[in-house]
Design a protein around this motif. Structure first.
Motif, PDB file in Angstrom:
ATOM      1  N   ARG A  20      -9.425  24.459 -21.784  1.00 15.89           N
ATOM      2  CA  ARG A  20      -9.291  23.693 -20.554  1.00 15.89           C
ATOM      3  C   ARG A  20      -8.886  22.256 -20.894  1.00 15.89           C
ATOM      4  N   HIS A  22      -8.460  18.184 -19.602  1.00 11.60           N
ATOM      5  CA  HIS A  22      -9.049  17.242 -18.663  1.00 11.60           C
ATOM      6  C   HIS A  22      -8.345  15.897 -18.787  1.00 11.60           C
ATOM      7  N   ASP A 170      -7.919  19.772 -15.307  1.00 10.24           N
ATOM      8  CA  ASP A 170      -8.856  19.221 -14.332  1.00 10.24           C
ATOM      9  C   ASP A 170      -8.768  17.700 -14.353  1.00 10.24           C
ATOM     10  N   LEU A 175      -7.339  19.739  -9.214  1.00  7.70           N
ATOM     11  CA  LEU A 175      -7.379  20.773 -10.256  1.00  7.70           C
ATOM     12  C   LEU A 175      -6.069  21.531 -10.220  1.00  7.70           C
ATOM     13  N   ILE A 187     -16.422  24.615 -11.464  1.00 11.46           N
ATOM     14  CA  ILE A 187     -15.187  24.641 -12.255  1.00 11.46           C
ATOM     15  C   ILE A 187     -15.472  24.969 -13.717  1.00 11.46           C
ATOM     16  N   ILE A 213      -6.879  21.974  -4.992  1.00 13.54           N
ATOM     17  CA  ILE A 213      -6.439  22.948  -5.993  1.00 13.54           C
ATOM     18  C   ILE A 213      -4.947  23.177  -5.781  1.00 13.54           C
TER      19      ILE A 213
END
Length: 257
Positions: A20, A22, A170, A175, A187, A213
């Protein structure tokens, strides 16, 4: 869902879960591009529009790709090469994985069969890499030898690029993800399977979403905003319309080919 579905085979081969990404803030002009599906021609046109639009905006710019670069359309290999290449000065790019990238990797790693990948549009992808399945079946009548040839033929640099793709981005405000999220989970607890495959449980849920989203995966005629959902997959491989959303100073602007 049966345990032997293609979907489960595709996602079970990627454990632990995929990376993921960020960002602490989204304070630069940001362009988000929907599902390309092998339409290199449309991607080229849309990128030119983005570069022209961005010329009037300050500072660096960010392009986010929402996955499904490959399959169905005629030029998947060219799309991947394009995404691996540097952008013009002043631009950064983050590419997210979609279910079709995971399917290609699942075939390359022996998790799904050639026929299962072909059912998802993989024959067009192979053709873009110079692989004619029908001709090769004459040369390699045994499936195992055919698979070995194809898996060896696929370029390592392209496969490695796809392996490194994160599954979501994110930020505090937005997102970015290929398919959507399970609204019942935070999340940080999302399953990879949902992030690249979810549909109705995301669309039909009355559960409030944690933030905007922006996603693709489910083709629509034109970009659709419903509450905190923005779908920008306009079915490029069939419709000839590839769509991007520009986010800047609290506003969203939609443009298409």
């Amino acid at each position: 869902m049966a345990a032997n579905t293609i979907r489960e085979k595709v996602t079970r081969g990627f454990s632990p879960r995929r990376r993921r990404e960020h960002l602490d803030s989204l304070d630069v002009p940001t362009y988000v591009i929907g599902d390309v599906h092998g339409r290199y021609d449309l991607l080229s046109v849309l990128e030119r529009k983005i570069f022209a639009d961005a010329a009037a905006l300050p500072g660096r710019k960010l392009i986010i790709m929402l996955g499904d670069f490959i399959d169905r359309g005629p030029a998947s290999a060219q799309v991947v090469s394009r995404l691996m290449a540097p952008l013009p000065n002043g631009f950064d790019r983050i590419c997210l994985t979609g279910n079709h990238e995971l399917a290609m990797l699942a075939y390359a790693d022996g998790e799904i069969s050639l026929d299962e990948w072909v059912a998802l549009g993989g024959e067009a992808t192979l053709k873009s890499y110079g692989v004619d399945i029908q001709a090769l079946r004459q040369q390699y009548p045994r499936q195992k030898k055919l698979d070995t040839f194809i898996r060896t033929w696929l370029p390592d640099d392209h496969l490695n690029f796809l392996r490194r793709l994160p599954i979501l981005l994110d930020t505090p405000q937005v997102l970015f993800v290929h398919a959507g999220i399970d609204p019942e989970r935070p999340i940080e607890a999302q399953d990879d399977d949902d992030l690249v495959y979810i549909r109705s449980r995301f669309y039909d849920s009355a559960q409030p979403l944690p933030k905007l989203i922006i996603h693709g995966h489910t083709p629509v005629r034109q970009a659709e905003a419903h509450g905190l959902r923005l779908n920008i997959d306009t079915g490029a491989f069939r419709s000839g319309k590839l769509t991007a959303a520009r986010l800047w100073q609290g506003h969203i602007h939609i443009t298409s080919t």
